[in-house]
Design a protein around this motif. Sequence first.
Motif, PDB file in Angstrom:
ATOM      1  N   UNK A 120       0.836  -1.330  -0.002  1.00  5.57           N
ATOM      2  CA  UNK A 120      -0.053   0.038  -0.038  1.00  5.57           C
ATOM      3  C   UNK A 120       0.743   1.343   0.094  1.00  5.57           C
ATOM      4  N   UNK A 121       2.205   1.029   0.412  1.00  3.82           N
ATOM      5  CA  UNK A 121       3.030   2.251   0.621  1.00  3.82           C
ATOM      6  C   UNK A 121       4.472   2.004   0.455  1.00  3.82           C
ATOM      7  N   UNK A 122       5.425   2.900   0.288  1.00  6.73           N
ATOM      8  CA  UNK A 122       6.710   2.644   0.151  1.00  6.73           C
ATOM      9  C   UNK A 122       7.269   1.746   1.266  1.00  6.73           C
ATOM     10  N   UNK A 123       7.239   1.962   2.372  1.00  9.33           N
ATOM     11  CA  UNK A 123       7.689   1.162   3.572  1.00  9.33           C
ATOM     12  C   UNK A 123       7.257  -0.372   3.263  1.00  9.33           C
ATOM     13  N   UNK A 124       6.064  -0.524   3.087  1.00  9.15           N
ATOM     14  CA  UNK A 124       5.478  -1.816   2.787  1.00  9.15           C
ATOM     15  C   UNK A 124       5.996  -2.617   1.653  1.00  9.15           C
ATOM     16  N   UNK A 126       8.951  -1.874   0.477  1.00  5.76           N
ATOM     17  CA  UNK A 126      10.444  -1.953   0.688  1.00  5.76           C
ATOM     18  C   UNK A 126      10.682  -3.457   1.556  1.00  5.76           C
ATOM     19  N   UNK A 127       9.489  -3.536   2.469  1.00  9.94           N
ATOM     20  CA  UNK A 127       9.785  -4.938   3.171  1.00  9.94           C
ATOM     21  C   UNK A 127       9.483  -6.168   2.198  1.00  9.94           C
ATOM     22  N   UNK A 128       8.612  -5.910   1.538  1.00  9.31           N
ATOM     23  CA  UNK A 128       8.324  -7.120   0.112  1.00  9.31           C
ATOM     24  C   UNK A 128       9.750  -7.423  -0.412  1.00  9.31           C
ATOM     25  N   UNK A 129      10.175  -6.066  -0.887  1.00 10.67           N
ATOM     26  CA  UNK A 129      11.440  -6.396  -1.705  1.00 10.67           C
ATOM     27  C   UNK A 129      12.536  -7.149  -0.784  1.00 10.67           C
ATOM     28  N   UNK A 130      12.752  -6.619   0.514  1.00  6.94           N
ATOM     29  CA  UNK A 130      13.841  -7.261   1.371  1.00  6.94           C
ATOM     30  C   UNK A 130      13.264  -8.710   1.694  1.00  6.94           C
ATOM     31  N   UNK A 131      12.180  -9.014   1.822  1.00  5.77           N
ATOM     32  CA  UNK A 131      11.746 -10.489   1.893  1.00  5.77           C
ATOM     33  C   UNK A 131      11.985 -11.400   0.953  1.00  5.77           C
ATOM     34  N   UNK A 132      11.917 -10.817  -0.600  1.00  6.10           N
ATOM     35  CA  UNK A 132      12.191 -11.553  -1.691  1.00  6.10           C
ATOM     36  C   UNK A 132      13.582 -11.774  -1.786  1.00  6.10           C
ATOM     37  N   UNK A 133      14.173 -10.646  -1.427  1.00  8.45           N
ATOM     38  CA  UNK A 133      15.758 -10.543  -1.809  1.00  8.45           C
ATOM     39  C   UNK A 133      16.355 -11.721  -0.615  1.00  8.45           C
ATOM     40  N   UNK A 134      16.126 -11.525   0.592  1.00 13.14           N
ATOM     41  CA  UNK A 134      16.395 -12.712   1.543  1.00 13.14           C
ATOM     42  C   UNK A 134      16.101 -14.038   0.935  1.00 13.14           C
ATOM     43  N   UNK A 135      15.065 -14.312   0.244  1.00 10.80           N
ATOM     44  CA  UNK A 135      14.849 -15.646  -0.221  1.00 10.80           C
ATOM     45  C   UNK A 135      15.641 -16.257  -1.388  1.00 10.80           C
ATOM     46  N   UNK A 136      16.621 -15.065  -1.929  1.00  7.80           N
ATOM     47  CA  UNK A 136      17.424 -15.579  -2.979  1.00  7.80           C
ATOM     48  C   UNK A 136      16.962 -14.905  -4.196  1.00  7.80           C
ATOM     49  N   UNK A 137      16.048 -14.180  -4.561  1.00  5.15           N
ATOM     50  CA  UNK A 137      15.552 -13.581  -5.947  1.00  5.15           C
ATOM     51  C   UNK A 137      16.283 -12.453  -6.133  1.00  5.15           C
TER      52      UNK A 137
END
Length: 155
Positions: A120-124, A126-137
Amino acid sequence: MNRHTPKPTKSLRARAMDILSRQEISRSGLKKKLAPYAENEAELEAVLNEFAEQGWQSDSRYAEAYIHSKSARHGKNRLKQALAQQGIDPDISRHLLPDRETERQNAVNVLQKKFKHPAQDLKEKQKQIRFLAYRGFDMDTIQAALKCDWDEDFF
């Protein structure tokens, strides 16, 4: 009969066979498990070479099984890193990794399972991006997953 009679010790070959009968394992993983029981490095290498020659232990088969079991939840970067840590040659795993479209679908599935709705916003976001990056995407896959239509049925 004495109840404390020591059990006969297993040969290195028998230990290797026991390990491989339970699971696929990389050569370096098998070497680590067998090292404490080996008389010397030459004996250990002889057993490892024999098992590889017979096809009982295969880094390629191990990489394929590992990727198959983890690729739905993890991206290529994480899979490559995990396999490298387990002593798998990158040339072996390269052709076994998911293709670009499968990777994108996996990222979408992981994202939608975790977050249930688009950011819904930039903070959310960024949270999704970090999550996927941590998963190795990788970033291209992450950006494609974030742009997906959340109404699409990927499950």
